[in-house]
Motif scaffolding. Structure first.
Motif, PDB file in Angstrom:
ATOM      1  N   ARG A 131       0.853  -1.207   0.000  1.00  0.00           N
ATOM      2  CA  ARG A 131       0.000   0.000   0.000  1.00  0.00           C
ATOM      3  C   ARG A 131       0.877   1.241   0.000  1.00  0.00           C
ATOM      4  NH1 ARG A 131      -5.044  -1.746   2.081  1.00  0.00           N
ATOM      5  NH2 ARG A 131      -5.514  -3.035   0.285  1.00  0.00           N
ATOM      6  N   LEU A 132       0.442   2.270  -0.676  1.00  0.00           N
ATOM      7  CA  LEU A 132       1.098   3.574  -0.531  1.00  0.00           C
ATOM      8  C   LEU A 132       0.538   4.253   0.716  1.00  0.00           C
ATOM      9  CD1 LEU A 132       3.018   5.692  -2.011  1.00  0.00           C
ATOM     10  CD2 LEU A 132       0.868   6.834  -2.602  1.00  0.00           C
ATOM     11  N   LEU A 133       1.398   4.670   1.608  1.00  0.00           N
ATOM     12  CA  LEU A 133       0.957   5.436   2.785  1.00  0.00           C
ATOM     13  C   LEU A 133       1.703   6.773   2.765  1.00  0.00           C
ATOM     14  CD1 LEU A 133       1.027   2.617   5.532  1.00  0.00           C
ATOM     15  CD2 LEU A 133      -0.920   3.375   4.168  1.00  0.00           C
ATOM     16  N   GLY A 134       1.560   7.536   3.831  1.00  0.00           N
ATOM     17  CA  GLY A 134       2.315   8.793   3.924  1.00  0.00           C
ATOM     18  C   GLY A 134       1.667   9.929   3.161  1.00  0.00           C
ATOM     19  N   SER A 135       2.390  11.041   3.062  1.00  0.00           N
ATOM     20  CA  SER A 135       1.803  12.281   2.544  1.00  0.00           C
ATOM     21  C   SER A 135       1.378  12.173   1.080  1.00  0.00           C
ATOM     22  CB  SER A 135       2.773  13.443   2.743  1.00  0.00           C
ATOM     23  OG  SER A 135       3.980  13.193   2.056  1.00  0.00           O
ATOM     24  N   ALA A 136       2.094  11.372   0.300  1.00  0.00           N
ATOM     25  CA  ALA A 136       1.676  11.216  -1.106  1.00  0.00           C
ATOM     26  C   ALA A 136       0.296  10.584  -1.158  1.00  0.00           C
ATOM     27  CB  ALA A 136       2.690  10.361  -1.862  1.00  0.00           C
ATOM     28  N   SER A 137       0.050   9.646  -0.252  1.00  0.00           N
ATOM     29  CA  SER A 137      -1.244   8.980  -0.217  1.00  0.00           C
ATOM     30  C   SER A 137      -2.333   9.905   0.316  1.00  0.00           C
ATOM     31  CB  SER A 137      -1.111   7.723   0.658  1.00  0.00           C
ATOM     32  OG  SER A 137      -2.284   7.500   1.387  1.00  0.00           O
ATOM     33  N   ARG A 138      -1.960  10.795   1.243  1.00  0.00           N
ATOM     34  CA  ARG A 138      -2.967  11.658   1.875  1.00  0.00           C
ATOM     35  C   ARG A 138      -3.171  12.956   1.112  1.00  0.00           C
ATOM     36  NH1 ARG A 138      -0.065  11.252   7.772  1.00  0.00           N
ATOM     37  NH2 ARG A 138       0.275   8.999   7.669  1.00  0.00           N
ATOM     38  N   GLY A 139      -2.363  13.178   0.102  1.00  0.00           N
ATOM     39  CA  GLY A 139      -2.491  14.408  -0.674  1.00  0.00           C
ATOM     40  C   GLY A 139      -1.930  15.634   0.015  1.00  0.00           C
ATOM     41  N   THR A 140      -1.004  15.433   0.928  1.00  0.00           N
ATOM     42  CA  THR A 140      -0.460  16.588   1.658  1.00  0.00           C
ATOM     43  C   THR A 140       1.037  16.766   1.389  1.00  0.00           C
ATOM     44  OG1 THR A 140      -0.071  15.182   3.589  1.00  0.00           O
ATOM     45  CG2 THR A 140      -2.150  16.391   3.522  1.00  0.00           C
ATOM     46  N   TRP A 141       1.532  16.116   0.321  1.00  0.00           N
ATOM     47  CA  TRP A 141       2.973  16.253   0.034  1.00  0.00           C
ATOM     48  C   TRP A 141       3.271  17.592  -0.601  1.00  0.00           C
ATOM     49  CZ3 TRP A 141      -0.236  14.387  -3.618  1.00  0.00           C
ATOM     50  CH2 TRP A 141       0.039  14.704  -4.947  1.00  0.00           C
ATOM     51  N   LEU A 142       4.494  17.995  -0.445  1.00  0.00           N
ATOM     52  CA  LEU A 142       4.939  19.265  -1.013  1.00  0.00           C
ATOM     53  C   LEU A 142       5.472  19.003  -2.415  1.00  0.00           C
ATOM     54  CD1 LEU A 142       6.708  20.621   2.175  1.00  0.00           C
ATOM     55  CD2 LEU A 142       4.505  21.381   1.237  1.00  0.00           C
ATOM     56  N   ARG A 143       5.208  19.961  -3.254  1.00  0.00           N
ATOM     57  CA  ARG A 143       5.499  19.833  -4.673  1.00  0.00           C
ATOM     58  C   ARG A 143       6.900  19.315  -4.979  1.00  0.00           C
ATOM     59  NH1 ARG A 143       5.218  25.046  -8.670  1.00  0.00           N
ATOM     60  NH2 ARG A 143       5.851  23.937 -10.560  1.00  0.00           N
ATOM     61  N   TYR A 144       7.879  19.865  -4.284  1.00  0.00           N
ATOM     62  CA  TYR A 144       9.264  19.521  -4.621  1.00  0.00           C
ATOM     63  C   TYR A 144       9.730  18.247  -3.930  1.00  0.00           C
ATOM     64  CZ  TYR A 144       9.705  22.008  -0.201  1.00  0.00           C
ATOM     65  OH  TYR A 144       9.539  22.408   1.081  1.00  0.00           O
ATOM     66  N   GLN A 145       8.847  17.641  -3.107  1.00  0.00           N
ATOM     67  CA  GLN A 145       9.226  16.398  -2.452  1.00  0.00           C
ATOM     68  C   GLN A 145       8.781  15.216  -3.281  1.00  0.00           C
ATOM     69  OE1 GLN A 145       7.432  16.780   1.449  1.00  0.00           O
ATOM     70  NE2 GLN A 145       9.484  16.699   2.329  1.00  0.00           N
ATOM     71  N   LYS A 146       9.698  14.444  -3.760  1.00  0.00           N
ATOM     72  CA  LYS A 146       9.322  13.289  -4.573  1.00  0.00           C
ATOM     73  C   LYS A 146       9.550  12.024  -3.762  1.00  0.00           C
ATOM     74  CE  LYS A 146       9.340  15.234  -9.000  1.00  0.00           C
ATOM     75  NZ  LYS A 146       9.537  14.888 -10.423  1.00  0.00           N
ATOM     76  N   ASP A 147       8.710  11.868  -2.719  1.00  0.00           N
ATOM     77  CA  ASP A 147       8.850  10.711  -1.824  1.00  0.00           C
ATOM     78  C   ASP A 147       7.627   9.813  -1.944  1.00  0.00           C
ATOM     79  OD1 ASP A 147      11.222  11.719  -0.706  1.00  0.00           O
ATOM     80  OD2 ASP A 147      10.066  12.939   0.735  1.00  0.00           O
ATOM     81  N   LEU A 148       7.864   8.523  -1.998  1.00  0.00           N
ATOM     82  CA  LEU A 148       6.759   7.557  -1.974  1.00  0.00           C
ATOM     83  C   LEU A 148       7.054   6.537  -0.873  1.00  0.00           C
ATOM     84  CD1 LEU A 148       6.344   7.000  -5.834  1.00  0.00           C
ATOM     85  CD2 LEU A 148       4.752   8.228  -4.316  1.00  0.00           C
ATOM     86  N   ASP A 149       6.120   6.431   0.101  1.00  0.00           N
ATOM     87  CA  ASP A 149       6.305   5.462   1.182  1.00  0.00           C
ATOM     88  C   ASP A 149       5.401   4.261   0.918  1.00  0.00           C
ATOM     89  OD1 ASP A 149       7.832   7.466   2.259  1.00  0.00           O
ATOM     90  OD2 ASP A 149       6.273   8.142   3.669  1.00  0.00           O
ATOM     91  N   VAL A 150       6.018   3.143   0.614  1.00  0.00           N
ATOM     92  CA  VAL A 150       5.222   1.943   0.343  1.00  0.00           C
ATOM     93  C   VAL A 150       5.409   0.947   1.481  1.00  0.00           C
ATOM     94  CG1 VAL A 150       4.771   0.054  -1.268  1.00  0.00           C
ATOM     95  CG2 VAL A 150       5.474   2.315  -2.132  1.00  0.00           C
ATOM     96  N   PHE A 151       4.284   0.545   2.065  1.00  0.00           N
ATOM     97  CA  PHE A 151       4.316  -0.412   3.161  1.00  0.00           C
ATOM     98  C   PHE A 151       3.940  -1.792   2.634  1.00  0.00           C
ATOM     99  CE2 PHE A 151       4.505   1.832   7.387  1.00  0.00           C
ATOM    100  CZ  PHE A 151       4.932   3.046   6.874  1.00  0.00           C
ATOM    101  N   ILE A 152       4.652  -2.818   3.093  1.00  0.00           N
ATOM    102  CA  ILE A 152       4.272  -4.184   2.752  1.00  0.00           C
ATOM    103  C   ILE A 152       3.704  -4.827   4.014  1.00  0.00           C
ATOM    104  CG2 ILE A 152       5.060  -6.405   1.850  1.00  0.00           C
ATOM    105  CD1 ILE A 152       7.288  -4.965   0.411  1.00  0.00           C
ATOM    106  N   PHE A 153       2.491  -5.340   3.892  1.00  0.00           N
ATOM    107  CA  PHE A 153       1.780  -5.879   5.058  1.00  0.00           C
ATOM    108  C   PHE A 153       2.024  -7.372   5.176  1.00  0.00           C
ATOM    109  CE2 PHE A 153      -0.864  -2.309   6.480  1.00  0.00           C
ATOM    110  CZ  PHE A 153      -0.602  -1.402   5.465  1.00  0.00           C
ATOM    111  N   PHE A 154       2.415  -7.822   6.360  1.00  0.00           N
ATOM    112  CA  PHE A 154       2.712  -9.224   6.643  1.00  0.00           C
ATOM    113  C   PHE A 154       1.747  -9.766   7.686  1.00  0.00           C
ATOM    114  CE2 PHE A 154       6.892 -10.008   4.682  1.00  0.00           C
ATOM    115  CZ  PHE A 154       7.272  -8.720   4.330  1.00  0.00           C
ATOM    116  N   PRO A 155       1.428 -11.056   7.610  1.00  0.00           N
ATOM    117  CA  PRO A 155       0.684 -11.674   8.714  1.00  0.00           C
ATOM    118  C   PRO A 155       1.559 -11.671   9.966  1.00  0.00           C
ATOM    119  CG  PRO A 155       0.669 -13.078   6.768  1.00  0.00           C
ATOM    120  CD  PRO A 155       1.666 -12.012   6.509  1.00  0.00           C
TER     121      PRO A 155
END
Lengths: 455, 455
Positions: free
Chosen positions: A46-70
């Motif tokens: 899943r993408l989480l973090g500011s990119a997912s919430r729509g609150t990232w800053l224009r010049y920040q090119k960060d993508l936080d991807v979480f992998i979910f485990f049992p």
């Protein structure tokens, strides 16, 4: 409002940028998801973090991807799988260790963090802090719609005044805290207006019924914002008193006189000549420990440097050097600066001995009558024996050199990575030799601190 | 025992000297007695003190004559009459003021003290300390027979080690205390042997049944010797911890290695050159306040000098000068010495301001933003405002000069006689200028203290 317009134009992504991010995000998550499910069908990304919430800053090119485990997966297995996936999907992969292992890399020009976490029902099943992130994401996403740019303004404001980021280097406001503040107060400006009245120990919450006294007993931070997804946590736990105070003052100053510089401060101009003149005016003496910057993440390095700073201050003070203050610089080299009343102190030192007529008297007298490093015969002061001794170190630089040369720094209390770096190659700089080019901005900030918006 | 023999030969009067004293005493007391009874038949004179008790030292030519008055006389009348008698009987008369007025003068080569006191039945009728003296005299005279030379040895020993005299200058053992110690322990040597085991708060008495705990609660001195003529008084009340400790150590040293130097110490040889070298080795800086010695009795002067010494130490420390120690010399001039880590300190000084967001914040910022004596803009440290200021005094001599020039010294806490003398003409000496000829012995004692028997 002109200021706000100008800021927004710089920090809100254009529709094209937004579209680009969504496209990259989609591809990235799909690839990781497919890689993950090859290990175990139950894994998903899943993408989480500011990119997912729509609150990232224009010049920040960060993508936080979480992998979910049992929950039956061990940390080691998770780490192995995430590392392996990253090596196939990302470029320039590097492992990072915080409380929890994670991996960084690059994907189509974006900085990617790949974080393993457990798929848990609710926050009572938490195994580590990252397991909370999906809940933060859900909470914010449900409430932030329409307020994204307010969050962006607050984040940029905090960046501008040097208070953005919960990491050890900054000890400021996290992105999630910014989102909660905007949800709580409704807009960027209302957050600042609220901040004008913040007091040390301020308690904030998104629930109505909070026993502030009980909360304050539980959390000792200057600001306490109860996490809406886990009331046993203070979202502002990492915020230092320093950043809290600076934010309050900046908020007041901005409201009184809004200027672009609060968001985008000028670079400070620093000249060696000016610092030299300032030092001359102060009449003090600089000394510095210089060593190669340890290769560890900032969240480990900065706390160790602060500890090392206090440690060597104590070493100097214990030998009676007058320490006016200290600072550090991190770059190619790391420098620990100490400002002293003087690099040299008198040789004489009054050494206190046992009481007159005590059982320790004979040994004291035997040792110091005619002793090698004495500057007097033992004499009586009140009911105690005392003697003037010649101190071993009258120069601060020699004290520090000898301290380091004696080795076993870690055992003697120097934080591990600093100890290793000092032992690998430390230099003790004195006076104008401390004015190392790369460290001048840090020195200027120590000698003559400036608010970023006043540079 | 050779040492003791030699000492006795120097301190016990010869039969001729004894006869001479008795002859002079007789004539003196008779003349004073007759003068006194012309004022009032009830007045009479008595020789008291060591000459009367047979415990005086050969080279001391002191006669203490007390004039006894009925209790209806006022202090003023007593003073007037004693002064008038003295003017007729004695040469070189001078009035002295202690707790009680008395007169000094000379009679046939002897130094005479003429002291008015009340003729009282017992010590419960005491009006002043001198009224106790006749009772001390009676008590000692009844018990001292055969022990006179033991008292002389103890007195000379205490003189030799610098501990004799209850006056403020010495803060040591009074003659009466010496007599009681010998009565208590039986001989000079037994007093020293007892002293080897003295502890701070030692309780001595000539009665058997003493509740030591209760006594210690009542008197806080290092040595408590209950006065046999008045159990509410500690005969050793004037003894300082310093002299008490020195006496204990000297007693042990003498018993281990009896030498004439304990009784008759050598003069210490002091050279300016040696002191200069010692100061160089210590690496410190001397500074001194020099002023004409105030014309007051030592019992007033010395306590005032000690207080002034502490006072100016505090003045220097409050302005951040490093005071290593201090001392004073009394002669033609009085000098207060201060040994400093340096005469000059850095100009910079961190000035603490109000808390951020406190009601005092605006005034603080208004005062220091761009202020005249600032070395930085106000900045935040933790939750407080701070600012680097330029201190007014970077030189200790200038600080002291300005302090004295500002006047009203007494109102500002300088003891009265010192304040007057400083205002009349103070000089601030720095470095080698402090090595004033007459003060060198005091300086040597401060920089490199020596036990008198080890000079």
């Amino acid at each position: 409002m002109q200021v706000i317009e100008e800021v927004l134009s710089r920090i809100v992504p254009t529709p094209e940028e937004e579209a680009k991010l969504r496209e990259v995000e989609k591809e990235l998550v799909a690839r990781i998801d497919s890689e993950a499910s090859q290990y175990d069908r139950r894994l998903y990304a899943r993408l989480l973090g500011s990119a997912s919430r729509g609150t990232w800053l224009r010049y920040q090119k960060d993508l936080d991807v979480f992998i979910f485990f049992p929950e039956e997966y061990s940390k080691e297995e998770m780490e192995r799988i995430v590392t392996s996936i990253a090596s196939r999907v990302l470029k320039r992969v590097e492992k990072r260790y915080a409380e929890h292992p994670y991996v960084r890399g690059e994907f189509r020009g974006y900085d990617v963090e790949l974080v393993p976490c457990y798929a848990i029902k609710d926050t009572s099943y938490l195994k580590s802090a990252v397991d909370r992130t999906p809940f933060h994401n859900d909470y914010v996403k449900k409430r932030i719609s329409g307020l994204e740019n307010e969050v962006r303004l607050l984040k940029q404001f905090l960046k501008g005044i040097g208070c953005y980021g919960a990491e050890a280097k900054v000890e400021g406001f996290s992105g999630y805290l910014c989102e909660l503040l905007v949800i709580k107060f409704g807009s960027f400006i209302r957050v600042l207006e609220a901040a004008k009245h913040f007091k040390r120990g301020e308690v904030l919450s998104l629930r109505g019924d909070v026993d502030e006294k009980a909360v304050r007993r539980k959390f000792s931070s200057p600001l306490i914002f109860l996490d809406p997804v886990d009331e046993n946590r203070n979202v502002a736990a990492a915020l230092s008193l320093q950043r809290f105070s600076e934010f309050i003052y900046a908020a007041k100053e901005y409201l009184a006189n809004p200027r672009l510089e609060f968001f985008f401060p000028r670079e400070r101009e620093v000249s060696e000549q000016a610092l030299r003149e300032l030092l001359r005016q102060r009449g003090t003496a600089l000394i510095a420990l210089s060593f190669p910057t340890p290769h560890v993440v900032d969240d480990i390095l900065y706390p160790q440097l602060r500890k090392a700073q206090r440690f060597f201050e104590a070493v100097l003070r214990n030998e009676d050097f007058g320490v006016v203050g200290s600072a550090f610089h991190v770059g190619e080299k790391t420098l620990l600066f100490f400002e002293l009343t003087s690099t040299e102190i008198p040789a004489v030192k009054l050494h206190l001995g046992p009481k007159v007529n005590s059982p320790h008297e004979p040994r004291f007298l035997k040792k110091y009558v005619g002793g090698e490093n004495t500057l007097s015969r033992p004499f009586i002061r009140g009911d105690r024996w005392v003697v003037y001794l010649k101190r071993k170190h009258v120069r601060a630089d020699e004290l520090l050199k000898d301290f380091i040369d004696a080795g076993k720094l870690r055992e003697r209390g120097v934080p591990s990575h600093v100890a290793r770096a000092l032992e690998a190659g430390a230099e003790v700089l004195v006076g104008d030799n401390c004015l190392v080019e790369e460290a001048l901005p840090s020195l200027a900030e120590y000698l003559d601190p400036r608010f970023p918006w006043e540079r």
